[in-house]
Design an enzyme around this catalytic site. Structure first.
Site, PDB file in Angstrom:
ATOM      1  N   CYS A 116      89.461 -20.663  37.420  1.00 32.06           N
ATOM      2  CA  CYS A 116      88.256 -19.947  37.872  1.00 32.06           C
ATOM      3  C   CYS A 116      86.982 -20.777  37.758  1.00 32.06           C
ATOM      4  O   CYS A 116      85.926 -20.356  38.231  1.00 32.06           O
ATOM      5  CB  CYS A 116      88.108 -18.627  37.114  1.00 32.06           C
ATOM      6  SG  CYS A 116      89.383 -17.440  37.570  1.00 32.06           S
ATOM      7  N   HIS A 256      80.669 -16.045  37.213  1.00 32.55           N
ATOM      8  CA  HIS A 256      82.019 -15.775  37.711  1.00 32.55           C
ATOM      9  C   HIS A 256      82.353 -14.288  37.559  1.00 32.55           C
ATOM     10  O   HIS A 256      82.116 -13.686  36.510  1.00 32.55           O
ATOM     11  CB  HIS A 256      83.022 -16.623  36.916  1.00 32.55           C
ATOM     12  CG  HIS A 256      84.437 -16.335  37.275  1.00 32.55           C
ATOM     13  ND1 HIS A 256      84.889 -16.359  38.576  1.00 32.55           N
ATOM     14  CD2 HIS A 256      85.507 -15.997  36.506  1.00 32.55           C
ATOM     15  CE1 HIS A 256      86.172 -16.052  38.593  1.00 32.55           C
ATOM     16  NE2 HIS A 256      86.570 -15.822  37.362  1.00 32.55           N
ATOM     17  N   ASN A 286      88.289 -10.326  41.387  1.00 31.18           N
ATOM     18  CA  ASN A 286      88.181 -11.732  40.977  1.00 31.18           C
ATOM     19  C   ASN A 286      88.832 -12.602  42.056  1.00 31.18           C
ATOM     20  O   ASN A 286      90.054 -12.617  42.186  1.00 31.18           O
ATOM     21  CB  ASN A 286      88.876 -11.920  39.623  1.00 31.18           C
ATOM     22  CG  ASN A 286      88.794 -13.354  39.124  1.00 31.18           C
ATOM     23  OD1 ASN A 286      88.359 -14.253  39.840  1.00 31.18           O
ATOM     24  ND2 ASN A 286      89.215 -13.564  37.883  1.00 31.18           N
TER      25      ASN A 286
END
Ligand SMILES: CC(C)(COP(=O)(O)OP(=O)(O)OC[C@H]1O[C@@H](n2cnc3c(N)ncnc32)[C@H](O)[C@@H]1OP(=O)(O)O)[C@@H](O)C(=O)NCCC(=O)NCCS
Length: 332
Positions: A116, A256, A286
């Site tokens: 990520c 994020h 996500n």
């Protein structure tokens, strides 16, 4: 000549049409909208349904959106960097195919994988190339088809992830705008807590690995959550301190989008007001490498030239970091 800094000069994005809502997930696994919303902040995510299409499909569309909006000639692009944890295939880099497809015929291209944090790390890469004076146009694309590695019978992971892509163009700036500072970190302890067990060089694919569902994402959510909260908040606070930024000086937090509670904890530690915290997790879940550029795309209309933006990410591995960037343009 004044110092060269690396500024973001254009943004593009793409998300697939298919919307996987919490209500639809309720029909697939033992879960409910209330649990998902209160634990993660997610309401829906986008899923790429086109057959035989991978991450490059998303990346190409995001890049084309950027090229069209900015009027950039793809032949002038020096480098195409694709940040992704879900490349089209092993070995042949997705970025190379994307570069060819968008007409970046004079570019070199490669992928960057840091789960990520892939896009955050890629921003650092791109900026270093520009600051060195060696290259003038670096296209950074964050793209992931997370649905290709998610087990839709596992309620611990299938509620979290979605597919999407975002792209930014880095170019030289002579007014001191663009990337100002960065703190990038990693810790190999994370590989036990967020991983795909098989399909790599340790455990190549076999009938057994398929039967055992070892090609899907496994996550020890609680442990990852703990590390994410403390590490993302630490670096975000530290980058403010080392650049003498007070919470008033920060215009936007671009963090994020893994879990709204992690973002809130980071903002709280930075002392940044809720109104400056950009959130779109409710729409996309996500999307791994795409969360940061998707935020830039969705909120670009709010940014003003000179705005101080703090980026923050945390990902598998573990990888994490924070970047301080001065926004370089005001959109008309
Ligand atoms: C995944 C995550 C949302 C789970 O939230 P949590 O509060 O930690 O929940 P837990 O895993 O402790 O589960 C709590 C309970 O809910 C249950 N549960 C898990 N998933 C569920 C779901 N989709 N629906 C309903 N219940 C669920 C669990 O079985 C558990 O039940 P139990 O208490 O009876 O055992 C959270 O841990 C998280 O966001 N982790 C970090 C994710 C992340 O950042 N990942 C990417 C890094 S890039």
């Amino acid at each position: 000549m004044s110092k060269i800094t690396a500024a973001i000069t254009a943004v593009g994005a793409y998300v697939p049409d298919f919307v996987l809502t919490n209500q639809l997930l309720e029909t697939m696994v033992d879960t409910n909208d209330e649990w998902i919303t209160s634990r993660t902040g997610i309401k829906e995510r986008r899923i790429l349904k086109e057959e035989n299409q991978g991450t490059s499909f998303l990346a190409i569309k995001a890049a084309e959106d950027l090229l069209k909006k900015s009027g950039t000639n793809p032949a002038e692009i020096d480098l195409v960097l694709v940040a992704s944890a879900t490349p089209d295939m092993p070995v042949a880099a997705t970025a190379v195919y994307v570069a060819t497809k968008i007409g970046a015929v004079n570019a070199f291209a490669y992928d960057l994988q840091a789960a990520c944090s892939s896009f955050l790390y890629a921003m650092s890469n791109a900026a270093a190339y520009i600051e060195s004076g060696r290259y003038k146009k670096v296209l950074v694309i964050g793209a992931d088809k997370m649905s290709s590695i998610i087990d839709y019978t596992d309620r611990a992971t299938c509620i979290i992830f979605g597919d999407g892509a975002g792209a930014v163009l880095f170019e030289p700036n002579f007014e001191g705008l663009g990337l100002q500072d960065e703190i990038l970190r990693s810790d190999g302890i994370g590989r036990d807590y967020l991983k795909i067990e098989a399909g790599g060089s340790i455990l190549p694919a076999s009938h057994e690995t398929v039967d055992n569902k070892q090609h899907y994402v496994f996550q020890d959510g609680k442990t990852v959550f703990k590390y994410a909260v403390s590490n993302m908040a630490d670096v975000s606070e530290k980058i403010m301190q080392q650049n003498n930024l007070s919470h008033d000086d920060v215009n936007w937090l671009v963090a994020h989008q893994a879990n709204k509670r992690i973002i809130d904890a980071t903002a709280h530690r930075m002392g940044v007001d809720e109104s400056k915290v950009l959130i779109n997790i409710e729409k996309y879940g996500n999307t791994t490498s795409a969360t940061l550029p998707l935020l830039l795309h969705d909120f670009e209309h709010l940014f003003k030239k000179g705005d101080n933006i703090i980026f923050a990410s945390f990902g598998g591995g573990f990888t994490w970091g924070s970047i301080y960037l001065k926004w370089a343009y005001t959109k008309n």
